[in-house]
Design an enzyme around this catalytic site. Structure first.
Site, short mmCIF file in Angstrom:
data_model
loop_
_atom_site.label_atom_id
_atom_site.label_comp_id
_atom_site.label_asym_id
_atom_site.label_seq_id
_atom_site.Cartn_x
_atom_site.Cartn_y
_atom_site.Cartn_z
N GLY A 55 34.74 143.25 -42.77
CA GLY A 55 35.93 144.09 -42.69
C GLY A 55 36.08 144.72 -41.33
O GLY A 55 35.18 144.66 -40.49
N GLY A 61 37.87 148.32 -39.21
CA GLY A 61 38.40 149.66 -39.33
C GLY A 61 38.83 150.17 -37.97
O GLY A 61 38.90 149.42 -37.00
N GLY A 62 39.13 151.48 -37.90
CA GLY A 62 39.60 152.06 -36.66
C GLY A 62 38.55 152.11 -35.57
O GLY A 62 38.87 152.19 -34.39
N MET A 63 37.27 152.03 -35.95
CA MET A 63 36.19 152.13 -34.98
C MET A 63 35.64 150.77 -34.58
O MET A 63 35.22 150.57 -33.44
CB MET A 63 35.07 152.99 -35.56
CG MET A 63 33.97 153.34 -34.58
SD MET A 63 32.78 154.47 -35.36
CE MET A 63 31.66 154.74 -33.99
N VAL A 77 32.74 145.12 -39.08
CA VAL A 77 31.43 145.05 -39.74
C VAL A 77 31.17 143.61 -40.14
O VAL A 77 32.01 142.95 -40.77
CB VAL A 77 31.38 145.96 -40.99
CG1 VAL A 77 30.02 145.87 -41.66
CG2 VAL A 77 31.68 147.40 -40.60
N LYS A 124 27.65 146.71 -37.35
CA LYS A 124 28.92 147.35 -37.01
C LYS A 124 29.13 147.23 -35.51
O LYS A 124 28.33 147.73 -34.72
CB LYS A 124 28.93 148.81 -37.44
CG LYS A 124 30.32 149.45 -37.30
CD LYS A 124 30.44 150.70 -38.15
CE LYS A 124 31.88 151.18 -38.25
NZ LYS A 124 32.05 152.30 -39.19
N ASP A 179 34.08 162.26 -44.11
CA ASP A 179 35.01 161.36 -44.79
C ASP A 179 34.40 160.87 -46.11
O ASP A 179 34.46 159.69 -46.44
CB ASP A 179 35.37 160.17 -43.91
CG ASP A 179 36.59 159.41 -44.41
OD1 ASP A 179 37.41 160.03 -45.14
OD2 ASP A 179 36.74 158.22 -44.10
#
Length: 245
Positions: A69, A71-73, A76, A92, A185
């Protein structure tokens, strides 16, 4: 309106420091943006994601299997660690634009070092930190189970199961806070069920607590439905994790 949303999405796409600091972008009046705005920013970052093909050997150690997947960072990946008997691990990888930003990179490296301290059965374990050319990454425990969100634990469950889940999340959160980290989060999508064992994951928004100045941060981070009211005032103590729980 639509023009304002476009303004904030474009601003977020250009300001990589905002992308790391925020899951929800505040508008000029201080009102939190929706998850849709965040998704738009993440979509914009996808073109700058590091794409590692299956079979690629990262740092002559981690054999990439597939992407789990983005994400914003960062992205992975599922990989196998050749130094540890080809055991599965999660990798990551920081987005290229973020990795080129000195401020963001320093924070990323600092957070991973702190995350490595946390060793608890109810927390996803962080293993190693590495760099290869422009690829900046860290390895962590691979949890093959599903999140509490995916397995429907947000709905109606039995009392005994609710108690077990809550207690294990509390144990993991206590270990995180003991290391002076605020998750920031905590939500069902970041809590995994690994064969009956709860594990807290996704430290992309974690930040070390400054023991002498607990409310000095100004970043707005988190997921709207689980945000404590004090976040609107820039307060990021352990209490915001308790509220999310």
């Amino acid at each position: 309106g639509r023009l304002r949303r476009l303004f904030w999405v474009k601003l977020g796409a250009k300001r990589v420091d905002l992308l790391l600091e925020a899951d929800l972008l505040p508008d000029p009046r201080g009102v939190f943006r929706t998850e849709r705005a965040r998704a738009s920013v993440i979509d914009g970052l996808a073109t700058d994601a590091v794409n590692l093909p299956a079979g690629y050997l990262l740092s002559n150690r981690y054999e990439i299997q597939r992407c789990l997947g983005r994400g914003g960072m960062g992205s992975v990946y599922l990989a196998r660690d050749r130094l540890l008997g080809w055991n599965p691990v999660a990798i990551k990888v920081l987005h290229r634009e973020l990795a080129r930003n000195e401020r963001v990179l320093k924070r990323f490296l600092r957070e991973v070092q702190v995350m490595h301290i946390v060793n608890h059965p109810n927390v996803v374990r962080t293993y190693d930190l590495g760099m290869e050319n422009e690829v900046v990454y860290f390895s962590m425990e691979y949890v093959p189970g599903v999140t509490l969100h995916e397995c429907g634990y947000e709905g109606s469950i039995g009392y005994s199961q609710l108690v077990r889940l809550t207690m294990e999340i509390c144990y993991g959160l206590e270990a995180i806070h003991h290391a002076k980290i605020v998750h920031r989060d905590l939500k069902p999508g970041n809590v995994f069920d690994d064969n009956g064992v709860v594990k807290i994951g996704d430290y992309g928004l974690s930040k070390v607590i400054d023991a002498s100045r607990r409310s000095g941060q100004t970043e707005t981070v988190g997921t709207f439905l689980y945000m404590a009211p004090e976040i609107g005032k820039g307060v990021y103590g352990k209490s915001i994790d308790i509220y999310a729980l």
